[in-house]
Design an enzyme around this catalytic site. Structure first.
Site, PDB file in Angstrom:
ATOM      1  CB  SER A 186      34.003 -10.513  69.065  1.00  0.00           C
ATOM      2  OG  SER A 186      32.786  -9.855  68.892  1.00  0.00           O
ATOM      3  CG  ASP A 201      31.409 -13.279  67.596  1.00  0.00           C
ATOM      4  OD1 ASP A 201      31.147 -12.104  67.262  1.00  0.00           O
ATOM      5  OD2 ASP A 201      31.363 -13.673  68.779  1.00  0.00           O
TER       6      ASP A 201
END
Length: 447
Positions: free
Chosen positions: A100, A242
């Site tokens: 992420s 992401d």
């Protein structure tokens, strides 16, 4: 063994903490637990743009194939694409390889079930138990019963088309800036906005495996804030690595965080009669200014622990349609089962166009209370020291007394990093800044 799964899957420094062996084990155990009983199960696998993604993907896929499952390779796509495509392709599970918003040296592995939801704690514990048992009872098929991998070339196009269809009209006449964080959104976000007719200006859309989130994206939006003003854009959007979250920037270059985005979208959905029970789901980290604004708009708030998985749990329990976090994770449950940066950006842009007002005007109904967030680097086994140490507990009580009901103290261990987050809100920025740093230093002194 300590619990492998944090608040967002398994995460660590790639090749030392999150090794190829661990990825293989997770692929093998995950495929077994999530597809038990299925004949030739199908599991989707995707990744972001990190250099370690190739290594971890190869190992993860090997584990999946070793139990006779089919691995469908999606390539580089956003996390929410995996959630959507798992449902769309009738897969038995989906896996995303990403850390992420974390720096490039980190990576992670998170699973989705066949309905596109992140796994429950019980299922994650089940996967860990299989690994700890050394795969007792897990089959090792041979010959034609082994799994195969195949590449799904249409994955990115299918997700982008889905995202575009979540807004009812085009964005012609709008100038929009995008910061793709050199991450998974670098193709889908640009294509979606251009296909919808917007005049798109893009930065940080050239990933090289090492530059994901590096001084860019939703964790470093300063470049985008300048860029929006420089290019004369109506608004801008910054994604994380992401693309399961996004933050906005208004026409004046001011950052618009998740609290403002949630208020804006909740207010619009309420106006058109689509906000279930006039309720918005947020976390305890949301700014008190959001509470005040929503009260004035007739919107009720449901609050959860920090983490989009807890927001989603609350939403699904009562069929609420909108929820999210200040960090920019926003869930539109009518469209997707996880935070979706591209869908969020498209909703905000379409509301700005529909209302024929600037983003700054639409956000002006909410005033943020000054908020300070300080991270204290604390080993994982000491993260709960703030609950146990008498001096820290007393210091928190003293701060709360000084705030006198107009503000709050919130201390939260990170679920993904060796950090304790100290957050204060109050009326005086200088005062709460001093208090937050003092409290963080006190916590550090106890390690």
């Amino acid at each position: 063994m300590d619990r492998m799964f944090g608040t967002d899957g398994v995460r660590g420094i790639a090749n030392t903490e999150l090794t190829a062996q661990m990825a293989y084990n997770l692929g093998r155990a995950g495929a077994y637990v999530l597809t038990e009983g299925a004949h030739k199960p199908k599991i989707l696998v995707a990744k972001d743009t990190r250099i370690s993604g190739d290594m971890l993907e190869s190992a993860l896929v090997a584990g999946i194939l070793s139990v006779g499952a089919e691995a469908v390779i999606l390539g580089v796509v956003p996390t929410p694409a995996v959630a959507y495509l798992t449902r769309e392709y009738n897969a038995d599970a989906g896996v995303m390889i990403s850390a992420s918003h974390n720096p490039v040296e980190y990576n992670g592995i998170k699973f989705f079930n066949n309905k596109g939801y992140k796994l429950s704690d019980e299922l994650e514990d089940g996967i860990q138990k299989v690994i700890e048992s050394d795969f007792e009872g897990v089959p090792s098929p041979i010959g034609i019963d082994l799994g195969r991998e195949r590449i799904e070339v249409a994955a990115l196009e299918d997700y982008t088309e889905f995202a575009k269809q979540t807004i009812p009209y085009n964005l012609k006449g709008m100038k929009i800036a995008l910061d793709c964080a050199n991450g998974a959104s670098y193709k889908s976000a640009v294509k979606a906005f251009r296909d919808l007719g917007a005049d798109v200006f893009v930065i940080n859309d050239n990933p090289d495996g090492t530059n994901i989130n590096k001084n860019c994206g939703s964790t470093h939006p300063e470049e985008l804030m300048d860029y929006v003003v420089k290019k004369g854009c109506d608004l801008g959007f910054a994604f994380d690595g992401d693309a399961d979250r996004c933050l906005a920037v208004d026409e004046n270059g001011k950052l618009i965080n998740g609290d403002f985005i949630l208020m804006l979208c909740a207010n619009y959905l309420k106006e058109i009669g689509k906000l279930k029970d006039d309720t918005l789901v947020v976390t305890v980290m949301s700014n008190l200014g959001l509470d005040i604004a929503c009260r004035g708009l007739g919107i009720k708030l449901e609050k959860t622990k920090v983490g989009d998985r807890y927001v989603l749990e609350e939403m699904t329990k009562d069929n609420y349609v909108l929820g999210g976090e200040q960090s920019g994770h926003v869930i539109f449950l009518d469209y997707n089962t996880t935070g979706d940066g591209l869908v969020t950006a498209l909703q905000v842009a379409s509301i700005v166009k529909k209302k024929e007002k600037t983003l700054s005007e639409l956000c002006s109904v909410m005033k943020e209370l000054p908020q300070v967030l300080v991270n204290a680097t604390v080993p994982n086994d000491k993260k709960n020291i703030y609950l146990e140490d008498a001096e820290i507990v007393e210091a928190i009580k003293e701060i709360e007394a000084k705030l006198n009901g107009v503000g709050r103290v919130l201390i939260r261990p990170s679920g993904t990093e060796p950090l304790v987050r100290v957050m204060l809100e109050g009326e005086n920025q200088v005062e709460i800044d001093e208090m937050a740093h003092g409290l963080a230093n006190l916590i550090l002194s106890k390690i």
